[in-house]
Enzyme design. Structure first.
Site, short mmCIF file in Angstrom:
data_model
loop_
_atom_site.label_atom_id
_atom_site.label_comp_id
_atom_site.label_asym_id
_atom_site.label_seq_id
_atom_site.Cartn_x
_atom_site.Cartn_y
_atom_site.Cartn_z
N GLY A 86 0.81 -1.22 0.00
CA GLY A 86 0.00 0.00 0.00
C GLY A 86 0.84 1.26 0.00
O GLY A 86 2.07 1.21 0.11
N LYS A 109 4.02 12.40 -2.75
CA LYS A 109 4.89 11.30 -2.32
C LYS A 109 5.87 11.86 -1.30
O LYS A 109 6.59 12.81 -1.59
CB LYS A 109 5.63 10.78 -3.56
CG LYS A 109 6.19 9.39 -3.43
CD LYS A 109 6.67 8.89 -4.78
CE LYS A 109 7.59 7.70 -4.63
NZ LYS A 109 8.15 7.30 -5.93
N ASP A 248 4.39 -4.48 -7.53
CA ASP A 248 3.77 -3.23 -7.03
C ASP A 248 4.32 -2.01 -7.76
O ASP A 248 3.79 -0.92 -7.61
CB ASP A 248 4.00 -3.08 -5.51
CG ASP A 248 5.47 -3.17 -5.13
OD1 ASP A 248 6.11 -4.17 -5.49
OD2 ASP A 248 5.98 -2.24 -4.49
P1 AMP Z 1 8.89 1.36 -3.20
O1 AMP Z 1 10.29 1.05 -2.82
O2 AMP Z 1 8.67 2.81 -3.42
O3 AMP Z 1 8.37 0.54 -4.33
O4 AMP Z 1 8.03 1.02 -1.90
C1 AMP Z 1 7.73 -0.28 -1.46
C2 AMP Z 1 6.78 -0.19 -0.30
O5 AMP Z 1 7.40 0.41 0.84
C3 AMP Z 1 5.54 0.64 -0.56
O6 AMP Z 1 4.46 0.06 0.11
C4 AMP Z 1 5.91 1.97 0.05
O7 AMP Z 1 4.77 2.73 0.39
C5 AMP Z 1 6.69 1.55 1.27
N1 AMP Z 1 7.64 2.59 1.70
C6 AMP Z 1 8.80 2.93 1.12
N2 AMP Z 1 9.41 3.93 1.78
C7 AMP Z 1 8.63 4.23 2.83
C8 AMP Z 1 8.70 5.18 3.91
N3 AMP Z 1 9.73 6.03 4.04
N4 AMP Z 1 7.70 5.21 4.80
C9 AMP Z 1 6.66 4.36 4.69
N5 AMP Z 1 6.53 3.45 3.73
C10 AMP Z 1 7.49 3.37 2.79
MG MG Z 2 6.74 1.30 -5.32
#
Ligand code: AMP
Ligand code: MG
Length: 487
Positions: A86, A109, A248
């Protein structure tokens, strides 16, 4: 400030998201606002004074009509399934229908924690914000389907990663943020009712023609396959490596999404990996089509209940659709690489020429972008600066002679070939070392390099003396060998 929101996703059942407000930040400052994109979205770019924009695009004040939500999704990350990911650091403000009639999401973001944040802080460091702004807008200018950058702000707060860094918030615009992982979420929760609603919604929003097909779910799935195959082939024609093609991070719309450890090839190496966490090379340059197909098979898993009355029949339909992925992919690769060597269409001889050129480039570590760009300098076969990219002059000169002979046999004029190559082969891409330099300066509160790099990438197919420095490949000291997720 009023945005003309019409928030269709927030009208879907509550199980699909969590309502959540952005968390205000101490001292938001506008770094960049994409006025052209704002106008296209029907926002009043002129009224968006700096102070107003920094409040809006940091989440400190909400535009009227916003209905902020964090979307629910699952995902296979490096092959392992997480049922609940999510939007952990993103908040969808709402949707607007642009002057082109297309509905798009506006998402913050780095805007603070959500129910999906797990142990994360919901924030972004400034570096990844600048990277996503530069690279997504460069991809748009190159002609690659992509999410876009509407704004970047610095927060005046620090975030703690490996070390404390200034924080930033990125405003992303997408045809939708529905991912393969969004479908997986409802399948993983055995929620067929909402899965069906998501499917209907996605068809209506992203592929309304599929609704008219005899088998709408299958037609929709075939559309996703075609878009993904074309996208990955298009990436590869520019030497782009996404770096983290988890389910995702695979958009149903066929847009490039989530610019984390992404990178463009400098020298050509088909097995190249930049991401510091991709130890097995799962997301290597030449592994991208196979991984995209694997991700689409995960989408197929979720769609089986809608692909046929009986499971066996549904599996056959899904398999048949997936088996067409390689043809879609190859057709785009062939057309794009034929154009990269100046040819209007591909055939066996053209494919052989491309293959042998890539082999020489790999062996001599020739720069991917410059080699193709320089082919257009001398389409009459006199090698010019192109040969500077190679060590084995005899082989490249022989290749040039064969290529020249092929152009002649096909009756292709040099000017024609050069025009085609200059439209297919950019002079400038967002090179990794330039992005790093932009980030380093930005962390020191100097955004001049950011703005200059952004300007240099607006018209990447035109040679411009003022941007010549962005055309050169890195020196060995400048070369970026590893990139990071930046979460
Ligand atoms: P991503 O690396 O952007 O594809 O993120 C993978 C998952 O980790 C997603 O569910 C993001 O919302 C969550 N996520 C990544 N960085 C953070 C953060 N700093 N705080 C909360 N959730 C995060
Ligand atoms: Mg992502």
């Amino acid at each position: 400030m009023h945005f003309p929101f019409d928030n269709s996703y927030a009208r879907l059942p509550d199980a699909m998201y969590a309502r959540v407000q952005p968390t205000p930040v101490a001292e938001p400052k506008l770094i960049a606002l994409n006025r052209d994109l704002a106008e296209m979205l029907g926002l009043d770019a002129k009224a968006l004074e700096e102070e107003l924009a920094s409040g809006l695009f940091s989440g400190n004040s909400l535009p009227t009509g916003a209905d902020p939500i964090a979307m629910a999704y699952s995902g296979h990350q490096f092959g392992g399934f997480s049922p609940v990911l999510g939007d952990g650091r993103a908040i969808l403000l709402g949707e607007v229908v642009g002057s082109d009639g297309v509905r798009r999401d506006i998402q913050l973001k780095g805007s603070g924690p959500t129910p999906f944040s797990r142990r994360g802080d919901g924030r972004s460091a400034l570096g990844p914000v600048l990277r996503e702004y530069i690279v997504s807008e460069a991809m748009y200018a190159l002609g690659v389907p992509t999410t876009r950058a509407l704004a970047a702000v610095s927060t005046g707060e620090m975030v703690v990663r490996e070390r404390p860094q200034p924080g930033g918030i990125f405003t992303r615009v997408a045809r939708s943020h529905i991912r393969v992982g969004t479908f997986q979420y409802f399948r993983a929760h055995d929620d067929l009712d909402n899965l069906h609603k998501l499917l209907d919604y996605s068809i209506q929003r992203l592929d309304p023609a599929a609704a008219e097909a005899e088998k709408p779910a299958l037609a929709f799935f075939e559309g996703v396959i075609a878009r993904q195959a074309e996208l990955v082939a298009t990436w590869m024609s520019f030497g782009f490596i996404h770096g983290v093609m988890n389910t995702d991070n695979t958009s149903i719309s066929g847009e490039t999404i989530d610019y984390g450890p992404c990178a463009f090839l400098d020298y050509f190496d088909p097995a190249k990996v930049f991401s510091s966490i991709d130890h097995q090379g799962r997301y290597a340059y030449n592994n991208q089509p196979a991984i995209a197909q694997w991700n689409l098979a995960r989408l197929a898993d979720t769609l089986l209940p809608f692909l046929g009355a009986k499971e066996a029949e549904a599996i056959e339909e899904a398999k048949a659709a997936l088996s067409r992925f390689p043809d879609h992919f190859q057709a785009t690769m062939d057309a794009r690489f034929a154009a990269k060597i100046g040819l209007p269409t591909n055939d066996d001889e053209a494919a052989a020429l491309v293959e042998s050129l890539l082999k020489l480039m790999h062996r001599d570590r020739a720069d991917f972008t410059r080699t193709f760009r320089r082919l257009a300098d001398k389409p009459d076969g006199s090698a010019g600066r192109l040969v500077e990219e190679f060590e084995d002059l005899e082989s490249i000169n022989q290749w040039l002679a064969e290529w020249q002979a092929h152009l002649q046999r096909k009756g292709i004029e040099s000017d024609d070939a050069a025009r085609r190559m200059r439209a297919a082969n950019p002079a400038r891409i967002p090179r990794n070392h330039r992005i790093e330099a932009v980030i380093e300066a930005g962390i020191d509160d100097d955004f001049a390099p950011f703005h200059k790099l952004h300007a240099a990438l607006k018209e990447p197919y035109l040679e411009r003396a003022e941007f010549a420095e962005y055309e050169s490949s890195p020196t060995p000291e400048e070369e970026v060998r590893e990139t990071f997720c930046g979460t």
